[in-house]
Scaffold this motif. Structure first.
Motif, short mmCIF file in Angstrom:
data_model
loop_
_atom_site.label_atom_id
_atom_site.label_comp_id
_atom_site.label_asym_id
_atom_site.label_seq_id
_atom_site.Cartn_x
_atom_site.Cartn_y
_atom_site.Cartn_z
N ARG A 502 41.71 46.22 7.45
CA ARG A 502 40.36 46.09 8.00
C ARG A 502 40.38 46.31 9.52
O ARG A 502 39.50 46.99 10.08
N LEU A 503 41.37 45.76 10.18
CA LEU A 503 41.51 45.95 11.62
C LEU A 503 41.75 47.42 11.96
O LEU A 503 41.15 47.98 12.90
N TYR A 504 42.61 48.09 11.18
CA TYR A 504 42.88 49.50 11.44
C TYR A 504 41.63 50.34 11.22
O TYR A 504 41.37 51.32 11.95
N GLY A 505 40.85 49.97 10.23
CA GLY A 505 39.62 50.73 9.97
C GLY A 505 38.63 50.61 11.11
O GLY A 505 38.01 51.61 11.53
N GLN A 506 38.46 49.39 11.64
CA GLN A 506 37.59 49.21 12.80
C GLN A 506 38.13 49.98 14.01
O GLN A 506 37.37 50.61 14.75
N TRP A 507 39.42 49.90 14.18
CA TRP A 507 40.06 50.59 15.32
C TRP A 507 39.83 52.09 15.25
O TRP A 507 39.49 52.74 16.26
N LYS A 508 39.98 52.64 14.09
CA LYS A 508 39.90 54.09 13.93
C LYS A 508 38.47 54.61 13.98
O LYS A 508 38.19 55.64 14.59
N ASN A 509 37.55 53.91 13.34
CA ASN A 509 36.22 54.46 13.11
C ASN A 509 35.14 53.94 14.06
O ASN A 509 34.09 54.58 14.18
N GLU A 510 35.37 52.81 14.73
CA GLU A 510 34.30 52.24 15.57
C GLU A 510 34.72 52.00 17.01
O GLU A 510 33.93 52.18 17.93
N THR A 511 35.95 51.57 17.22
CA THR A 511 36.37 51.17 18.57
C THR A 511 36.25 52.29 19.58
O THR A 511 35.81 52.08 20.72
N TYR A 512 36.61 53.50 19.19
CA TYR A 512 36.68 54.60 20.16
C TYR A 512 35.31 55.08 20.62
O TYR A 512 35.23 55.89 21.55
N ASN A 555 47.87 55.42 20.28
CA ASN A 555 46.71 55.84 19.47
C ASN A 555 47.16 56.40 18.12
O ASN A 555 46.96 57.58 17.82
N PRO A 556 47.78 55.58 17.31
CA PRO A 556 48.31 56.10 16.05
C PRO A 556 47.22 56.55 15.07
O PRO A 556 47.41 57.52 14.35
N THR A 557 46.09 55.88 15.06
CA THR A 557 45.06 56.23 14.06
C THR A 557 44.55 57.65 14.29
O THR A 557 44.39 58.42 13.35
N ILE A 558 44.29 57.99 15.54
CA ILE A 558 43.77 59.33 15.84
C ILE A 558 44.81 60.40 15.55
O ILE A 558 44.52 61.45 14.96
N LEU A 559 46.04 60.13 15.95
CA LEU A 559 47.12 61.09 15.73
C LEU A 559 47.35 61.33 14.24
O LEU A 559 47.40 62.48 13.78
N PHE A 560 47.47 60.25 13.46
CA PHE A 560 47.78 60.41 12.04
C PHE A 560 46.62 61.04 11.28
O PHE A 560 46.82 61.76 10.31
N ASP A 561 45.42 60.75 11.71
CA ASP A 561 44.26 61.36 11.06
C ASP A 561 44.32 62.88 11.21
O ASP A 561 44.06 63.62 10.24
#
Length: 1510
Positions: A502-512, A555-561
């Motif tokens: 859930r934390l990773y999802g918020q980080w990836k889709n909303e935080t930025y 920024n792992p979420t952006i890179l891996f996406d």
């Protein structure tokens, strides 16, 4: 109104003070107003009122002032009235009252015009000017002592007084007294003095306590102080001016001690809030524009323009804007610890605007440092760490330091939330917060007290919010800080994966999207990721991996996406990407797992290709990536496995591909139906042999990864749910998912679900301990009845449990009784099996109806399903092969000079260790197999009952055991074939091996049609193994005699239960077995041709797969191979452009079939077509490939079942190859069920049949599928022919009866009736040839001389089959047969026309043959009746079975004498036809015409028999 006047008048007169005191000033004022207003109105006399007012003036001191207020009000009211009399009355009243109201009071309150009219002033205009001058003098004229230069001595003394050394006993009170003296002495302005005090305080800001106390004592009004501060701030609001920090400090201090209000000071600060909001919006838009430019493809010309614009913007920024005084004050407030006022200022600004300025962020971080310091020292400091000492703030009004986790909720959490992503400015504080979180999680997990549970849950939610809003965004703004990433993982790994994801999802889709800085960082990360991925290859994995690692720390979420999006398009990136991920942190690996799951669950992506027949390539790529990544790196699997489980719960099976890849890569368990025979043989051994020789790729070093997978499954209780969901989903794919999907896709999904179940179950069986497995897998009845698991899957899951339990019990028994003898060990093993399997035998009873157990014992059923190939045989060749490979490796290592010595030594040790393991494993398996075979030998007598017919027993065995398991897996297919062979070798009572093989080979059309693609591979492998056994027996008489002779499975009759077949005549001899094998090959050909000619995709694909699998053993007969080759060639031509996958299969099989032609043999070499004397073959078999008239061809159908089922399977197929029929019938001796037979071995007949065969082969190549038959149009004509034939047969029978003694006739009747029924049902039987009739007459004569022997190899049919069943089985085959016969008649009619002129020469010979036939019928019927009497058995009169009703043979001596006599007759009789045939074609063509007429009548009879049972 008179009442008030009188009341006051009485009060005045009586001077009653008590009454007066009870009246309020408001009441007095009201009474005076009313009294005066009555005078103005003219209602009262002026004198009376004046006297009353004069008396009232003495009552109170303020009465004149009150009366003046009343006059002032009346002045305003009367001046606005139009009646002049009322104004005059007012003027007279005021003038009369001048004696009691002072003149000064009236001048102060009345209008100048009124005063002028009363004569109190001369001119109203002059009076107004005088008032203005006085006001100006009072309020606006500057005094001389407000300027320092005008009173420099006083102000100098003031500054000296304030600047003195304050370290002594000087207090603010003493200084204040001095200040007052100076003000009084030098007449100093108090406000100017206050300003000087602030100036001195600003220069001595460290003396907060003294100056604040002084100001508090001196201060007049807070607003005045705010004005003075505001004037100071306004002075610095000019461009290029910088507000000094000391000013911010004194303002913050005054606010902190509540000497001024924030609202009063805030309005004096710049810039305005609207300007701040506008600036924030501008920053966000600029950040988005920068991000857009980084993503867009920009042309070179546009790049140069953008650079120029950027330069202009930088120049504009160089003009320094005015200071943001609000932020400066905020920083000062944070420095002194005034969080309350600081929070109020930040609330006026956009989110994170204030903390985006580094100074404010650091000030807030410092405040948080001071707040958490005591708690951090107590709970958060790691062992061995020192840390610097933080001194708390001196102000008591600052936030209190936290002593417990509960104290963090007061101020610390809110401070962190205002700080947001800008905690990145202070990595030390970041680490402190993370460590406090770890300490809390440990306390949370250990403290289970219910009274504190709510508080702990609240704190947990607070820490999760901090992680979401502060820690992860701050990590994004840190540049390549791997230590912080690992520190954060120390906290995150204590959270359940649901919270983490859930934390990773918020980080990836909303935080930025929440802050301009994060928007820019996201764009820069994507741009950098593109740069790296464009250059990533196998050669530069190390360099690119380092770059990916650096980028992923923040920024792992952006890179891996982005990486995953590239992999979904280009699957060749999987290998280099996996290798380049080795520089990631633990947190990054966990984020990667989340990103993969999110990509898999993307609702916008279709999981099927546009043709709806295959799974999308992006899903396959992600599945491959999952397997490789999760195997190579220590990533938690719980989320991925739970995702697959949830998808299965929702009835979606696409994602099973992921589980399949993960298990294959992590555990090294590979599932494929394309295994070679060597691999399959290796799979029957132990785990080490499987790993070495059972898989295509040698997957090594899977111990750690398989252990991780096992632990995840056990910890999250996913092992059994996944198995059950997959087992249930197999049928769900077809019946729930398959409604709208393409049949090809449904089959693929079914195979994927099934293969994954087999693979996953194999992993659990090989990796789970005995206790874990038994603990999680319920009993077989619960699996099937409660969880509705299919039986094959339920036994598949339970099988390892049984093996574990048996071995455990066996070990217990060995330890209890120490005996080393092999026999003792075997007995203990059998005892262990009984203890473990007895409950299983009881449990399986509930799986099927009670009638099932009339034939199969539960013990046999459970034994079949509980054993594996590991239990039945030891693959010695596979072990030897792998050992030799290792020896060769050792030799290569020794001979290779390039390998270093230490590496040589290690490799040799590894190979030697593997070799020893394999040898030890082989020895262990050998002992195990011996124990199992001994156990089976003891159990076999109780496996099968004899309550029903053998056919029903075999049917249940096939239905409940053999067919479900043979398509479960490749190894199970081999197991089923070997189990049948084992049951045969064990000489199991009541098990008919021939019947079992016959049922397997004779009815494959429906089985093939109902298989999926992978099931076809397994079914083909099963048939191949069955054919291997049959081919081995067929190849050599010695092998057949050794492995089949005197075995109960090859009995042609069962007199009683447990009959041992001691009589040699009851066994199927070698030559007849070869005929049966030929018949099976023919049936396979017939079924294959039918499937190939249907045009249905599934039929064609599956039969091609099956044919490819059985190619080593089939076809072996040349004409059958040619028939297949013709059909397959047609498929190649038809499907080349329509269905490429079928074309590829057909071409592949065609090429391999051609290469096998060199190994094919003519039919006469495959089975001996020349007939021995005195043999009987049922007419129903003469159309089968095995119908060559051998003595016991029909004995492969024990009782009624074998022949019946064989014909049924033949007739159900519509693509039969006729040349075989003709060839067989030409060389065969025809025998109907009443024992009528004749020899048929002349050259004339052979020549005729050769012509027929060649003609039919040509016709078969031209024709496609059988069309509509002319037989259907001539139904009435054939019906008449059948009636005429039946009448002739009755006359023949009557003539036979007349020539037979009465007693014999009575015995012949039942057999004769049965024979007629069989002849009618046979329908496709060949008519007797003329030469056969002549031989039959001579044979009958020899019988009259006393040779009363039975036909060898005939069978008895104790149980009739139902008429309805036979009619259903025979309906379609007769239609096909009739159509085939009609085409044959069209061809043969031409030949018969050519022979009409020559037919007269043979009239006499035909008459003689007819008489011989009649005599032969009578004599053979008598012989059949006598055989039945000798055997003591009776044939059923009403039997409708297709198989013949025959009796068992007589003694061997009678048979021998009969054969010798009939053989001599045969040799003598065969001379005449040979001479006739050599004379020309006349006789052979005439014989052919005669034979075909009889065949037409028989065919017509078969057709009518079908019509009786619609």
């Amino acid at each position: 109104m008179n009442y008030f006047s009188v009341t006051f008048f009485i009060l005045v007169l009586r001077k009653t003070w008590l009454v007066l005191l009870s009246v309020t000033p408001t009441d007095i004022q009201t009474a005076l107003y009313e009294l005066c207003w009555q005078v103005v109105q003219g209602n009262l006399k002026l004198d009376l009122v004046t006297s009353v007012l004069g008396d009232m003036m003495e009552l109170r001191e303020d009465m004149p002032s009150v009366l003046a207020d009343v006059f002032s009000i009346l002045d305003l009211e009367t001046s606005a009235l139009e009646e002049k009399n009322k104004r005059d009355h007012y003027t007279q009243l005021v003038g009369a009252c001048l004696f009691c109201v002072p003149e000064a009071i009236l001048k102060e309150r009345l209008d100048p015009e009124t005063l002028e009219s009363l004569g109190l002033i001369k001119q109203a205009h002059q009076f107004n000017q005088k008032i203005v001058k006085i006001k100006t003098k009072l309020f606006y004229k500057q005094q001389k002592f407000n300027l320092l230069r005008e009173e420099n001595e006083g102000y100098a003394k003031l500054i000296t007084e304030l600047g003195q050394d304050l370290s002594g006993n000087i207090t603010s009170h003493i200084v204040l007294e001095s200040i007052k003296s100076l003000i009084g002495c030098f007449n100093l302005d108090p406000n100017r003095v206050l300003d000087i005090i602030l100036e001195v305080y600003e220069s001595r800001s460290d003396q907060d306590e003294f100056f604040l106390s002084l100001i508090k004592s001196y201060m007049c009004e807070p607003l005045t102080l705010c004005h003075i501060l505001g004037f100071k701030f306004k002075f610095y609001q000019e461009p290029n001016e910088e507000t000094p920090k000391s000013l911010y400090h004194i303002a913050a201090a005054l606010l902190h001690y509540n000497l001024i209000e924030l609202e009063d000071l805030y309005v004096h600060l710049m810039p305005l809030d609207a300007a701040i909001i506008e600036e924030h919006k501008r920053d966000i838009s600029e950040a988005k524009q920068i991000a857009r430019k980084l993503v867009m493809v920009v042309l070179p010309s546009e790049k140069s323009e953008d650079k120029e614009k950027d330069k202009e913007k930088e120049e504009e920024k160089n003009d320094k804007p005015p200071d943001n005084q609000k932020l400066g004050l905020l920083e000062a407030l944070l420095r002194i610890g005034d969080w309350h006022h600081a929070q109020s200022i930040m609330d006026q600004m956009p989110s994170f605007y204030a903390t985006s300025h580094k100074a404010i962020a650091l000030a807030l971080c410092q405040l948080v440092h001071l707040t958490v310091e005591p708690l951090y020292r107590r709970a958060g400091v790691p062992k061995g760490a020192r840390g610097c000492v933080m001194h708390p703030l001196r102000s008591k009004r600052a936030p209190q330091p936290a002593e417990s986790f509960e104290d963090l909720r007061k101020d610390t959490f809110s401070m962190l939330c205002y700080l947001g992503p800008h905690l990145s400015h202070d990595p030390i504080l970041f680490a402190k917060i993370v460590r406090l979180g770890k300490a809390f999680m440990k306390e949370y997990q250990s403290d289970n007290r219910p009274e504190v549970k709510d508080k702990m849950d609240t704190l947990l939610s607070c820490f999760l919010s901090i992680a979401d809003q502060v820690l992860l965004p701050s990590l994004s703004l840190m540049e390549c800080n791997a230590c912080m990433s690992e520190e954060l993982w120390g906290l995150f790994k204590l959270f359940p994966y649901q919270h983490r994801y859930r934390l990773y999802g918020q980080w990836k889709n909303e935080t930025y999207s929440s802050h301009p800085l994060l928007v820019k960082v996201k764009a820069q990360t994507v741009d950098r990721a593109k740069y790296i991925m464009k250059r990533l290859t196998k050669e530069n994995v190390k360099q690119s991996g380092r770059q990916i690692g650096k980028l992923s720390h923040s920024n792992p979420t952006i890179l891996f996406d982005y990486i995953l999006s590239q992999i979904q398009w280009y699957d060749n990136l999987i290998s280099p990407v996996v290798d380049s991920l080795k520089y990631l942190t633990s947190l990054n690996y966990d984020v990667l797992a989340y990103c993969i799951i999110e990509a898999l669950a993307n609702p916008e992506k279709e999981k099927m290709k546009h043709d709806d027949t295959t799974i999308s390539s992006w899903l396959q790529s992600l599945a491959s990536l999952c397997g490789a990544v999760f195997r190579k790196y220590p990533i938690e699997l719980a989320g991925l496995l739970q995702y697959v489980t949830n998808q299965l719960k929702a009835g979606k099976s696409f994602d099973l591909l992921i589980l399949k890849e993960v298990v294959q890569k992590m555990a090294g368990i590979e599932i494929t139906d394309e295994m070679t025979s060597e691999q399959l043989e290796a799979m029957t051994g132990g785990e080490q042999l499987k790993a070495e020789g059972g898989y295509f790729g040698q997957i090594r070093n899977t111990k750690k990864s398989s252990q991780r997978l096992k632990e995840v499954l056990l910890d999250h209780e996913l092992a059994l749910p996944l198995c059950l969901l997959m087992a249930q989903q197999r049928n769900g794919v077809v019946f729930l998912e398959g409604g709208e999907k393409h049949l090809k896709l449904v089959g693929h999904l079914y195979d994927q679900c099934h293969d994954t179940l087999v693979q996953f179950g194999g992993f659990l069986a090989s990796n789970l301990s005995t206790e874990d497995y038994i603990k999680r897998v319920p009993s077989i009845d619960i699996l099937c009845n409660q969880f509705h698991t299919p039986h094959d899957a339920a036994f598949f899951l339970s099988r390892p449990m049984y093996a574990h339990q048996i071995l455990s019990k066996y070990d217990e028994l060995k330890k209890a009784e120490k005996g080393n003898r092999q026999q003792q060990k075997v007995h203990k093993y059998v005892a262990a099996c009984e203890q473990v399997m007895t409950p299983v035998h009881e449990a399986v009873v509930s799986l099927h109806p009670a009638r099932v157990w009339d034939d199969l014992r539960p013990q046999f059923y459970a034994t079949f399903w509980s054993l594996t190939m590991y239990d039945l045989a030891v693959p010695h060749a596979a072990y030897e092969r792998e050992v030799n490979k290792l020896k060769a490796q050792i030799k290569q290592i020794e001979e290779n000079p390039e390998i270093p010595l230490n590496k040589k030594k290690k490799e040799k040790e590894r190979c030697t260790a593997l070799q020893e393991k394999l040898q030890e494993e082989e020895k262990k398996q050998l002992e195990h197999v011996q124990r199992v075979l001994h156990r089976l030998k003891l159990e076999k007598d109780n496996w099968l009952l004899a309550k029903s017919t053998k056919n029903e027993t075999i049917t249940k065995f096939l239905q409940l055991c053999l067919f479900p398991r043979c398509i479960f897996s490749s190894i199970d297919a081999v197991y089923c074939a070997r189990f049948v062979e084992l049951v045969h070798q064990q000489k199991t009572p009541n098990f008919c091996t021939l019947l079992c093989y016959d049922r397997v080979f004779s009815a494959i059309i429906y089985t093939v049609a109902s298989c999926t693609e992978n099931e076809s591979h397994r079914y083909g492998r099963f048939l191949c193994c069955m054919l291997e056994t049959v081919t081995r027996w067929h190849s050599d008489r010695a092998i057949y005699e050794k492995e089949c002779a005197n075995y109960p499975g090859f009995l042609t009759i069962f007199r009683a239960t447990g009959f041992d077949g001691g009589n040699k005549a009851d066994q199927l001899d070698y030559e007849n077995f070869r005929h049966v094998v030929h018949k099976w090959h023919y049936m396979l050909t017939k079924a294959s041709v039918h499937c190939l000619e249907t045009g249905d995709y599934t039929h064609i694909r599956n039969i091609l797969i099956v044919l490819t699998k059985i190619l080593p053993c089939y076809p072996k007969v040349l004409n059958l191979g040619q028939a297949l080759e013709c059909r397959v060639h047609k498929i190649c031509l038809e499907e080349k452009d329509k269905r490429p996958d079928l074309y590829a299969l057909a071409m592949g099989y065609s090429g391999r079939l051609k290469s096998q032609k060199v190994h094919m043999v003519p039919e006469n070499e495959f089975h001996h077509k020349e007939q021995p004397a005195r043999s009987a073959t049922p007419a129903s078999q003469q159309n089968g490939p095995g119908s060559t008239g051998k003595p016991a061809t029909n004995t492969s159908k024990t009782e009624e079942g074998t022949s019946e089922d064989g014909d049924r399977a033949k007739d159900k197929s519509q693509g039969t190859t006729k040349p075989v029929n003709k060839a067989n019938s030409a060389a065969a001796k025809v025998t109907t069920s009443n024992g009528n037979g004749a020899l048929n071995s002349t050259k004339a007949v052979k020549e005729r049949d050769d012509k027929e065969k060649s003609g039919k082969e040509k016709k078969e190549k031209k024709e496609k599928t059988p069309g509509s038959t002319p037989e259907a149009k001539a139904e009435n004509r054939r019906e008449k022919q059948r009636d005429e034939r039946a009448g002739k047969e009755e006359r023949v029978v009557r003539e036979g009866k007349e020539k037979t003694p009465k007693a014999d006739r009575e015995k012949v009747k039942p057999e004769e009736k049965s024979g007629k029924d069989d002849k009618v049902k046979a329908g496709n039987g060949e008519p007797m040839e003329p030469s056969r009739e002549r031989d039959a007459v001579k044979e009958a004569k020899s019988k009259e001389k006393g040779d009363r022997s039975a036909v060898a190899g005939s069978l008895k049919s104790p149980g009739p089959r139902s008429e309805s069943a036979e009619s259903e089985r025979g309906k379609k085959p007769f239609q096909w047969f009739a159509r085939s016969k009609s085409r044959e008649r069209e061809m043969e009619k031409k030949d018969s026309e050519n022979t009409q002129g020559r037919s007269k020469e043979k009239k006499e010979e035909r008459k003689e043959r007819k008489r011989d036939h009649t005599v032969n019928d009578r004599e053979t019927s008598q012989e059949a009746k006598r055989r039945k009497d000798e055997n003591g058995t009776n044939a059923s009169k009403n039997s409708k079975s297709t198989s013949p009703s025959c009796d068992s043979p007589l003694s061997a001596e009678k048979e021998k004498s009969k054969r010798s006599k009939s053989s001599s007759k045969e040799k003598a009789d065969s001379v005449k036809p040979e001479r006739t045939s050599s004379g020309g074609k006349k006789e052979s063509r005439h014989d052919k015409e005669k034979s075909e007429k009889k065949e037409k009548r028989d065919s017509s009879g078969g057709k009518e028999e079908k019509k009786q049972y619609p």
